[in-house]
Design a protein around this motif. Structure first.
Motif, mmCIF file in Angstrom:
data_model
loop_
_atom_site.group_PDB
_atom_site.id
_atom_site.type_symbol
_atom_site.label_atom_id
_atom_site.label_comp_id
_atom_site.label_asym_id
_atom_site.label_seq_id
_atom_site.Cartn_x
_atom_site.Cartn_y
_atom_site.Cartn_z
ATOM 1 N N THR A 1 -6.257 15.141 5.916
ATOM 2 C CA THR A 1 -5.870 13.815 6.403
ATOM 3 C C THR A 1 -5.150 13.052 5.298
ATOM 4 O O THR A 1 -5.510 13.210 4.127
ATOM 5 C CB THR A 1 -7.124 12.989 6.775
ATOM 6 N N PRO A 2 -4.176 12.226 5.659
ATOM 7 C CA PRO A 2 -3.572 11.391 4.616
ATOM 8 C C PRO A 2 -4.543 10.312 4.150
ATOM 9 O O PRO A 2 -5.586 10.097 4.785
ATOM 10 C CB PRO A 2 -2.362 10.759 5.320
ATOM 11 N N VAL A 3 -4.206 9.668 3.045
ATOM 12 C CA VAL A 3 -5.028 8.544 2.574
ATOM 13 C C VAL A 3 -4.101 7.387 2.217
ATOM 14 O O VAL A 3 -3.010 7.598 1.681
ATOM 15 C CB VAL A 3 -5.917 8.958 1.364
ATOM 16 N N THR A 4 -4.527 6.199 2.575
ATOM 17 C CA THR A 4 -3.747 5.002 2.232
ATOM 18 C C THR A 4 -4.461 4.289 1.083
ATOM 19 O O THR A 4 -5.684 4.099 1.123
ATOM 20 C CB THR A 4 -3.620 4.078 3.465
ATOM 21 N N ILE A 5 -3.678 3.952 0.053
ATOM 22 C CA ILE A 5 -4.251 3.247 -1.110
ATOM 23 C C ILE A 5 -3.665 1.837 -1.114
ATOM 24 O O ILE A 5 -2.448 1.673 -1.253
ATOM 25 C CB ILE A 5 -3.871 3.960 -2.441
ATOM 26 N N ASN A 6 -4.528 0.856 -0.971
ATOM 27 C CA ASN A 6 -4.064 -0.539 -1.018
ATOM 28 C C ASN A 6 -3.851 -0.980 -2.465
ATOM 29 O O ASN A 6 -4.610 -0.604 -3.351
ATOM 30 C CB ASN A 6 -5.100 -1.458 -0.358
ATOM 31 N N ASP A 7 -2.836 -1.777 -2.676
ATOM 32 C CA ASP A 7 -2.527 -2.337 -3.996
ATOM 33 C C ASP A 7 -2.452 -1.262 -5.100
ATOM 34 O O ASP A 7 -3.150 -1.365 -6.115
ATOM 35 C CB ASP A 7 -3.561 -3.419 -4.365
ATOM 36 N N PRO A 8 -1.601 -0.251 -4.897
ATOM 37 C CA PRO A 8 -1.537 0.828 -5.891
ATOM 38 C C PRO A 8 -1.052 0.341 -7.265
ATOM 39 O O PRO A 8 -1.306 0.997 -8.274
ATOM 40 C CB PRO A 8 -0.538 1.819 -5.277
ATOM 41 N N GLY A 9 -0.404 -0.827 -7.291
ATOM 42 C CA GLY A 9 0.118 -1.370 -8.557
ATOM 43 C C GLY A 9 -0.988 -1.696 -9.551
ATOM 44 O O GLY A 9 -0.718 -1.896 -10.745
ATOM 45 N N SER B 1 0.853 -1.201 0.000
ATOM 46 C CA SER B 1 0.000 0.000 0.000
ATOM 47 C C SER B 1 0.882 1.242 0.000
ATOM 48 O O SER B 1 2.080 1.161 0.295
ATOM 49 C CB SER B 1 -0.911 0.005 1.230
ATOM 50 N N ILE B 2 0.307 2.396 -0.315
ATOM 51 C CA ILE B 2 1.037 3.661 -0.167
ATOM 52 C C ILE B 2 0.152 4.641 0.588
ATOM 53 O O ILE B 2 -1.072 4.602 0.464
ATOM 54 C CB ILE B 2 1.450 4.331 -1.510
ATOM 55 N N THR B 3 0.821 5.507 1.338
ATOM 56 C CA THR B 3 0.068 6.552 2.029
ATOM 57 C C THR B 3 0.491 7.892 1.444
ATOM 58 O O THR B 3 1.686 8.166 1.294
ATOM 59 C CB THR B 3 0.320 6.465 3.547
ATOM 60 N N LEU B 4 -0.491 8.682 1.078
ATOM 61 C CA LEU B 4 -0.238 9.980 0.425
ATOM 62 C C LEU B 4 -0.772 11.100 1.306
ATOM 63 O O LEU B 4 -1.815 10.959 1.945
ATOM 64 C CB LEU B 4 -0.991 10.062 -0.906
ATOM 65 N N GLY B 5 -0.068 12.245 1.306
ATOM 66 C CA GLY B 5 -0.594 13.464 1.902
ATOM 67 C C GLY B 5 -0.388 13.550 3.392
ATOM 68 O O GLY B 5 0.299 12.719 3.958
ATOM 69 N N PRO B 6 -0.956 14.582 4.026
ATOM 70 C CA PRO B 6 -1.782 15.593 3.388
ATOM 71 C C PRO B 6 -0.982 16.471 2.422
ATOM 72 O O PRO B 6 0.147 16.841 2.714
ATOM 73 C CB PRO B 6 -2.320 16.442 4.543
ATOM 74 N N LEU B 7 -1.611 16.783 1.300
ATOM 75 C CA LEU B 7 -0.986 17.615 0.267
ATOM 76 C C LEU B 7 -1.732 18.939 0.178
ATOM 77 O O LEU B 7 -2.941 18.996 0.438
ATOM 78 C CB LEU B 7 -1.057 16.913 -1.099
ATOM 79 N N SER B 8 -1.015 19.995 -0.244
ATOM 80 C CA SER B 8 -1.703 21.285 -0.299
ATOM 81 C C SER B 8 -1.662 21.909 -1.689
ATOM 82 O O SER B 8 -2.363 22.873 -1.963
ATOM 83 C CB SER B 8 -1.068 22.248 0.699
ATOM 84 N N LYS B 9 -0.820 21.367 -2.557
ATOM 85 C CA LYS B 9 -0.647 22.045 -3.839
ATOM 86 C C LYS B 9 -0.468 21.051 -4.994
ATOM 87 O O LYS B 9 0.195 20.015 -4.826
ATOM 88 C CB LYS B 9 0.601 22.925 -3.748
ATOM 89 N N ALA B 10 -1.031 21.376 -6.145
ATOM 90 C CA ALA B 10 -0.804 20.602 -7.369
ATOM 91 C C ALA B 10 -0.415 21.604 -8.435
ATOM 92 O O ALA B 10 -1.186 22.513 -8.742
ATOM 93 C CB ALA B 10 -2.069 19.858 -7.764
ATOM 94 N N ASP B 11 0.756 21.458 -8.975
ATOM 95 C CA ASP B 11 1.264 22.480 -9.874
ATOM 96 C C ASP B 11 2.202 21.850 -10.897
ATOM 97 O O ASP B 11 3.012 21.001 -10.542
ATOM 98 C CB ASP B 11 2.063 23.490 -9.025
ATOM 99 N N GLY B 12 2.091 22.264 -12.146
ATOM 100 C CA GLY B 12 3.072 21.795 -13.124
ATOM 101 C C GLY B 12 2.439 21.426 -14.451
ATOM 102 O O GLY B 12 1.271 21.732 -14.719
#
Ligand code: S3P
Ligand code: PEP
Length: 426
Positions: A399-407, A3-14
């Motif tokens: 809050t962060p989020v965990t994604i199971n089986d991101p593959g 699994s992967i845990t993402l965030g908390p994130l505040s910005k998306a840019d690019g």
């Protein structure tokens, strides 16, 4: 489980160059196979769904070579039906390989078996099989009626007239359309009942035209195709970027502070999912377009109540974007979410509820009402790439989020989390 845990994130840019469209990659590979001449396909998607198509073509004796890390394919067309005597084809969970190949293999003379992952054997194909039987094909179910595995004893496809149900998947009509020019006589295909996912038929007709075949489209209720034609290779053909894959990045920018410009899809695109950006616009995001790019910027978002039958894949991205909008979002007329990678209506409702959102799951709709503070949850992805990708947006909450089986994103977008990390910041 990984699994992967993402965030908390505040910005998306690019800026992002989005990989090639799954729908176009598999259509073009099949049409290039049937066509006369060699086709050089660039910006081909390199993912599981495409690999299943390519592996099948290899087994069927089609000659091609891959270049540029699998994103260029130079394929020698057969100038007619696939000539193999035999094939035992594993198609994973790729609807765009299973359905069109089922029809195309009927054009030749061999004996074929088509099967896939366990979920593929739960995804209906009966409407396509029924239509092929009317056209004279000997096609049998190996197990449960209406579902793969299938066995075909091919002996060409008759012309005439056939009706096909349109309410489960547009891929059945796509399959018959792409094979129809190689049928023994002219073919009239009548659509029985509602046609779901209609813009995917435009993708099919567009791809056929690029290979020199015109179809008479009678308002999506009947299609007339001349038989005994030969597809002609256009020589070079470029696959446009995947509009469904673009949706996650556009939504990220609309939710978070910042701006994301996605290259590869735009006003020139043939894919219906480009209209996802219009839905974001209705929710309040600032969207700008060019012929081959779309840019999204954050504004305050509000919920929408819309029929999303035409954009079933990108509609999943709206379901998680709704967590960041004021009020309730209702996504209607999406019954066929239930017969895709998983029962997406049930899975999306279950996972959104884990975050604390108020969710109503109807037979053919879902409504999502956000709460002020989302709970941290481990999101189960049900081997569904789009669940993994659309729930990554939850990382823009507090809050962060965990994604199971991101593959599982490898079905259509193996590099998704890499690109997501490149354009997001905490
Ligand atoms: O023809 C296509 O390329 C597709 C059609 C749609 O399926 P349905 O027609 O089954 O809704 C879509 O969801 C799928 O990802 C790709
Ligand atoms: C429904 C999907 O895939 P398939 O082409 O297997 O139907 C999808 O990619 O969301």
């Amino acid at each position: 489980m990984n699994s992967i845990t993402l965030g908390p994130l505040s910005k998306a840019d690019g800026e992002i160059q989005i990989p090639g469209s799954k729908s176009l990659s598999n259509r073009i590979l099949l049409l290039a196979t049937l066509a006369k001449g060699t086709t050089r396909i660039t910006n081909l998607l390199d993912s599981d769904d495409i690999r299943h198509m390519l592996d099948s073509l290899t087994q069927l004796g089609v000659n091609y070579r891959l270049e540029d890390q699998g994103t260029t394919c130079v394929l020698e067309g057969l100038g007619g039906p696939i000539q193999a005597d035999f094939g035992d084809l594993f198609l994973g969970n790729a609807g765009t390989a299973m359905r069109p190949l089922t029809a195309a293999l009927c054009l030749g003379q061999g004996e074929f078996r088509l099967h896939g992952e366990p979920r593929m054997h739960e995804r209906p194909i009966g409407d396509l099989v029924d239509a092929l039987k009317v056209l004279g094909v000997d096609i049998q179910y190996e197990g449960e009626v209406n579902y793969p595995p299938l066995r075909i004893k091919a002996n060409g496809l008759n012309g005439g007239e056939v009706s096909i149900k349109g309410n489960i998947s547009s891929q059945f009509l796509t399959a018959i359309l792409m094979s129809a020019p190689l049928a023994q006589q002219d073919l009239t295909i009548k659509v029985d009942g509602e046609l779901v996912s209609k813009p995917y038929i435009d993708i099919t007709l567009h791809a056929m035209k690029q290979f020199g075949v015109e179809v008479e489209n009678q308002n999506y209720q009947a299609f007339i195709v001349k038989g005994q034609q030969t597809y002609q290779s256009p020589g070079d053909i470029m696959v446009e970027g995947d509009a469904s894959s673009a949706s996650y990045f556009l939504a990220a920018a609309a939710i978070a502070g910042g701006k994301i410009k996605v290259h590869g899809v735009g006003t020139d695109s043939v894919q219906g999912d480009v209209k996802f950006a219009e839905v974001l616009e209705k929710m309040g995001a600032k969207i700008t377009y060019g012929p081959t790019w779309v840019q999204a910027e954050r504004q305050t978002l509000k919920g929408v109540d819309l029929d999303m039958n035409h954009i079933p894949d990108a509609a999943m991205t709206i379901a998680t974007t709704a967590l960041f909008a004021e009020g309730t979002t209702r996504i209607r007329n999406i019954y066929n979410w239930r017969v895709k990678e998983t029962d997406r209506l049930s899975a999306m409702a279950t996972e959104l509820k884990k975050l604390g959102a108020e969710v109503v799951e109807g037979e053919d709709f879902i409504s999502v009402t956000p709460v002020k503070t989302l709970q941290h949850a481990a999101i189960d992805t049900y081997n569904d790439h789009r669940i993994a990708m659309c729930f990554s947006l939850v990382a823009f909450s507090n809050t962060p989020v965990t994604i199971n089986d991101p593959g599982c994103t490898s079905k259509t977008f193996p590099t998704y989390f890499e690109l997501f990390n490149q354009v997001t910041q905490s």
